[in-house]
Design a protein around this motif. Sequence first.
Motif, PDB file in Angstrom:
ATOM      1  N   VAL A  31      73.805 109.363 -39.516  1.00 38.30           N
ATOM      2  CA  VAL A  31      74.326 107.847 -39.036  1.00 38.30           C
ATOM      3  C   VAL A  31      73.919 107.996 -37.279  1.00 38.30           C
ATOM      4  N   ARG A  32      74.475 107.080 -36.119  1.00 35.42           N
ATOM      5  CA  ARG A  32      73.299 107.124 -35.022  1.00 35.42           C
ATOM      6  C   ARG A  32      74.787 106.006 -34.488  1.00 35.42           C
ATOM      7  N   ASP A  34      81.237 105.785 -46.493  1.00 36.75           N
ATOM      8  CA  ASP A  34      79.534 106.039 -46.118  1.00 36.75           C
ATOM      9  C   ASP A  34      79.370 107.544 -45.599  1.00 36.75           C
ATOM     10  N   GLN A  66      75.260 102.185 -35.268  1.00 40.01           N
ATOM     11  CA  GLN A  66      75.395 101.474 -36.863  1.00 40.01           C
ATOM     12  C   GLN A  66      76.257 101.564 -37.559  1.00 40.01           C
ATOM     13  N   THR A  67      75.778 100.282 -38.250  1.00 40.00           N
ATOM     14  CA  THR A  67      77.331  99.766 -39.625  1.00 40.00           C
ATOM     15  C   THR A  67      77.298 100.603 -40.569  1.00 40.00           C
ATOM     16  N   VAL A  68      78.939 100.735 -40.842  1.00 37.30           N
ATOM     17  CA  VAL A  68      78.741 101.971 -42.220  1.00 37.30           C
ATOM     18  C   VAL A  68      79.874 101.286 -42.880  1.00 37.30           C
ATOM     19  N   VAL A  81      81.398  99.906 -36.817  1.00 36.68           N
ATOM     20  CA  VAL A  81      80.536 100.376 -36.259  1.00 36.68           C
ATOM     21  C   VAL A  81      80.163 101.440 -35.245  1.00 36.68           C
TER      22      VAL A  81
END
Length: 85
Positions: free
Chosen positions: A30-31, A40, A34-36, A61
Amino acid sequence: VASAANAVTAQAGSAGLFLAAHPLREAPFVRVGQTVAEGDVLGLLKIGPIYAPIPAPAAGVVSKIVAAEGALLGFGSPVMELGPA
Protein backbone atom coordinates in the motif's frame (compact mmCIF):
# COMPACT_ATOMS: atom_id res chain seq x y z
CA VAL A 1 -6.89 1.01 17.82
CA ALA A 2 -8.91 4.21 17.41
CA SER A 3 -7.20 7.57 17.71
CA ALA A 4 -7.91 11.22 16.91
CA ALA A 5 -10.44 12.12 14.20
CA ASN A 6 -11.70 8.53 13.78
CA ALA A 7 -8.31 7.32 12.55
CA VAL A 8 -7.37 3.69 13.12
CA THR A 9 -3.84 2.46 13.79
CA ALA A 10 -2.73 -0.86 12.32
CA GLN A 11 -0.43 -2.65 14.75
CA ALA A 12 2.11 -5.43 14.56
CA GLY A 13 0.61 -8.71 15.76
CA SER A 14 4.01 -10.07 16.69
CA ALA A 15 7.64 -9.06 16.92
CA GLY A 16 9.49 -8.98 13.61
CA LEU A 17 11.02 -6.87 10.86
CA PHE A 18 8.61 -4.65 8.92
CA LEU A 19 8.56 -5.07 5.15
CA ALA A 20 6.41 -2.77 3.00
CA ALA A 21 6.69 -5.16 0.03
CA HIS A 22 7.20 -8.89 -0.41
CA PRO A 23 10.87 -9.69 -1.14
CA LEU A 24 9.91 -10.96 -4.62
CA ARG A 25 7.97 -7.77 -5.48
CA GLU A 26 9.20 -4.23 -6.00
CA ALA A 27 5.92 -2.44 -5.33
CA PRO A 28 4.78 -1.95 -1.74
CA PHE A 29 1.47 -3.47 -0.65
CA VAL A 30 0.00 0.00 0.00
CA ARG A 31 0.92 3.67 -0.38
CA VAL A 32 -0.21 6.80 1.45
CA GLY A 33 -3.56 7.88 0.02
CA GLN A 34 -4.58 4.36 -1.00
CA THR A 35 -8.01 3.05 0.02
CA VAL A 36 -7.97 -0.33 1.76
CA ALA A 37 -10.64 -2.77 2.91
CA GLU A 38 -10.66 -4.47 6.28
CA GLY A 39 -8.29 -7.43 6.11
CA ASP A 40 -6.21 -6.14 3.18
CA VAL A 41 -2.48 -6.80 3.58
CA LEU A 42 -0.67 -3.59 4.55
CA GLY A 43 2.80 -5.08 4.85
CA LEU A 44 4.67 -8.06 6.24
CA LEU A 45 6.46 -8.99 9.44
CA LYS A 46 9.53 -11.13 8.84
CA ILE A 47 9.81 -13.53 11.75
CA GLY A 48 12.81 -15.75 11.07
CA PRO A 49 12.03 -17.53 7.78
CA ILE A 50 8.30 -16.68 7.99
CA TYR A 51 6.55 -13.68 6.41
CA ALA A 52 3.38 -12.87 8.38
CA PRO A 53 0.84 -10.46 6.86
CA ILE A 54 -0.20 -7.29 8.67
CA PRO A 55 -3.94 -6.95 7.95
CA ALA A 56 -5.86 -3.68 7.87
CA PRO A 57 -7.95 -3.57 11.07
CA ALA A 58 -10.68 -1.59 9.31
CA ALA A 59 -11.54 -0.09 5.95
CA GLY A 60 -10.06 3.34 5.32
CA VAL A 61 -7.43 5.42 3.56
CA VAL A 62 -3.74 5.04 4.42
CA SER A 63 -2.87 8.42 5.93
CA LYS A 64 0.58 7.67 7.35
CA ILE A 65 3.14 4.85 7.31
CA VAL A 66 4.60 4.92 10.81
CA ALA A 67 7.03 1.99 10.67
CA ALA A 68 10.24 2.36 8.68
CA GLU A 69 11.23 -0.31 6.16
CA GLY A 70 13.27 -2.99 7.95
CA ALA A 71 12.41 -1.65 11.43
CA LEU A 72 12.28 -4.16 14.26
CA LEU A 73 8.75 -4.02 15.66
CA GLY A 74 7.37 -5.43 18.86
CA PHE A 75 3.90 -6.78 19.55
CA GLY A 76 1.43 -3.88 19.28
CA SER A 77 3.90 -1.48 17.62
CA PRO A 78 2.12 1.00 15.32
CA VAL A 79 2.64 0.27 11.63
CA MET A 80 0.20 2.55 9.74
CA GLU A 81 -2.57 5.01 10.37
CA LEU A 82 -5.83 4.74 8.43
CA GLY A 83 -8.28 7.60 8.09
CA PRO A 84 -11.97 7.29 7.25
CA ALA A 85 -12.76 6.18 3.70
